[in-house]
Design an enzyme around this catalytic site. Structure first.
Site, short mmCIF file in Angstrom:
data_model
loop_
_atom_site.label_atom_id
_atom_site.label_comp_id
_atom_site.label_asym_id
_atom_site.label_seq_id
_atom_site.Cartn_x
_atom_site.Cartn_y
_atom_site.Cartn_z
N LYS A 216 -20.78 10.63 13.85
CA LYS A 216 -21.13 12.05 13.88
C LYS A 216 -22.54 12.25 14.43
CE LYS A 216 -17.31 13.76 12.00
NZ LYS A 216 -16.32 12.72 11.74
C1 LIG Z 1 -15.14 12.98 10.63
C2 LIG Z 1 -14.22 14.06 10.21
C3 LIG Z 1 -13.81 14.21 8.87
C4 LIG Z 1 -14.01 13.22 7.79
O1 LIG Z 1 -15.23 12.76 7.55
P1 LIG Z 1 -15.46 11.32 6.87
O2 LIG Z 1 -16.88 11.43 6.48
O3 LIG Z 1 -15.21 10.30 7.94
O4 LIG Z 1 -14.54 11.20 5.72
C5 LIG Z 1 -13.03 15.30 8.54
N1 LIG Z 1 -12.63 16.18 9.46
C6 LIG Z 1 -12.96 16.05 10.75
C7 LIG Z 1 -12.46 17.05 11.72
C8 LIG Z 1 -13.75 14.98 11.18
O5 LIG Z 1 -14.05 14.85 12.47
#
Ligand SMILES: *Cc1c(COP(=O)(O)O)cnc(C)c1O
EC number: 2.6.1.102
Length: 380
Positions: A216
């Site tokens: 992210k």
């Molecule tokens: C990355 C992501 C998540 C989940 O996040 P994690 O921290 O990896 O559990 C949920 N929804 C979307 C759309 C994402 O891109």
């Protein structure tokens, strides 16, 4: 002659290398090591610590929400946010099929069923118009909320996802959901730093959730956050995600089925150091997006830019190719040249666990599924 070799060359020049170029690599250029060392020096590496508190203050400020809660990851955050919004076993939750699997999984963890509604072409996120059409056809208001006439189940929440950091048309969505008394939980996992009409995404609905996974815009190894303007709900989120413990000087008293979804202080230290650089990351990505936009406009490939009244964080940048054949050729040529590109997700109703879920026409989702490709987007 294909124009893709020239695209590959452009991306290599933008990143100043002919070596492998990842889609999105973390960037550590601030106090990361200092804060991590501090957690070890003080022995506070685990589930409580000053960085967890500091992270929550920073996140409330960044998202302009009254309360932020640090969590182990974003998926757990959506799961708990939905429970707090009132989602129960057997309910239905409206969301988009064009999303990462975690959105649908978090709904299913609550014993609820996702109902897949189409996205808008311009935002690639949940379409207010499609939600409205669905509710006009199937919605029924009862004393305790909205029900689906065709299944008899409660439509307990709606989860828009801000795809790649491009904000959903929130005014329209909030209006239709308010009319049908459906709480909105934003999956803002990808949109830290994005704005809709001058307001940060994540704090526009009842609750919002961010992710700090390794890929992210800001990472803490793994982590998440729930944000909300409803202080009571925020406090409930903290309590539920820290084993539902009643404060007591020495006894362990737990009066509800809670979760251990805490973010360790070790991760929070990394998160604080990263959040300090968010502004710089956003500016850096915006300047790359500008370079991409002007380059792609000169060769006729559609580069996706932010829509009116919004600011995207340009987390993952993308192009829209003419058709699936072109998309496949683009993916093959770029990846062979060590320029990492990836197609957008398969629509959720193609996955075995969601193939029996209800859905609408999915016209835009089907179109985008065949054409959208992410291109290298790391901070330089
Ligand atoms: C990355 C992501 C998540 C989940 O996040 P994690 O921290 O990896 O559990 C949920 N929804 C979307 C759309 C994402 O891109």
């Amino acid at each position: 002659m294909s124009k893709y070799p020239e695209v590959i060359q452009f991306i290599q020049e933008a990143y100043g290398t002919k070596e492998f170029i990842p889609l999105h690599a973390p960037h550590f250029g601030g106090n990361e090591k200092k804060y991590l060392n501090d957690t070890i020096d003080t022995t506070f590496v685990s589930s409580v610590g000053a960085y967890v508190d500091r992270f929550e203050v920073m996140m409330a400020e960044i998202s302009q929400a009254r309360k932020a809660v640090a969590l182990v990851n974003g998926t757990a955050g959506i799961q708990v946010a939905l429970r707090l919004a009132g989602v129960k076993q057997g309910d239905e939750v409206l969301t988009q099929a064009l999303t990462f699997v975690a959105t649908a999984n978090a709904i299913a963890y609550n014993g609820a069923t996702p109902v897949f509604i189409d996205v808008d072409h311009d935002t690639m996120g949940l379409s207010p118009k499609a939600v409205e059409e669905f509710l006009e056809e199937f919605g029924e208001l009862r004393e305790d909320g909205c029900y689906n006439k065709s299944t008899g189940k409660k439509i307990a929440a709606c989860v828009p996802m801000h795809t790649f950091g491009f904000p959903v048309h929130m005014d329209g969505l909030l209006a239709v959901c308010s009319k049908w008394r459906i709480p909105v939980v934003e999956d803002a996992a990808e949109s830290l730093g994005s704005e809709y009409k001058g307001k940060p995404t994540g704090s526009l609905g009842k609750l919002g959730v961010f992710s700090f996974n390794g890929n992210k815009i800001v990472t803490c190894g793994g982590g998440g956050a729930i944000v909300t303007n409803d202080v009571k709900l925020g406090e409930k989120a903290k309590y539920l995600t820290t084993t539902a413990k009643i404060p007591h000087p020495y006894e362990y008293v737990h009066d509800e089925l809670g979760y251990n979804f805490r973010m360790p202080n070790l991760n929070a230290a990394l998160a604080c150091a990263q959040l300090e650089q968010l502004r710089r990351f956003l500016d850096n990505k915006r300047s790359l997006a500008k370079e991409y936009a002007s380059y792609f406009s000169s060769n006729g490939i559609k580069f996706r830019t932010e829509t009116e009244d919004t600011k995207a964080n340009y987390w993952l940048m993308c192009v829209e190719l003419e058709n699936k054949q072109e998309r496949d050729l683009f993916l093959k040529m770029t990846n062979e040249a060590k320029v990492m590109t990836r197609p957008i997700w398969q629509l959720m109703f193609r996955l075995p666990m969601y193939q029996n879920c209800r859905k609408d026409s999915q016209q835009n989702a089907l179109f985008l599924e065949e054409r959208i490709v992410n291109i290298p987007s790391s901070v330089r």
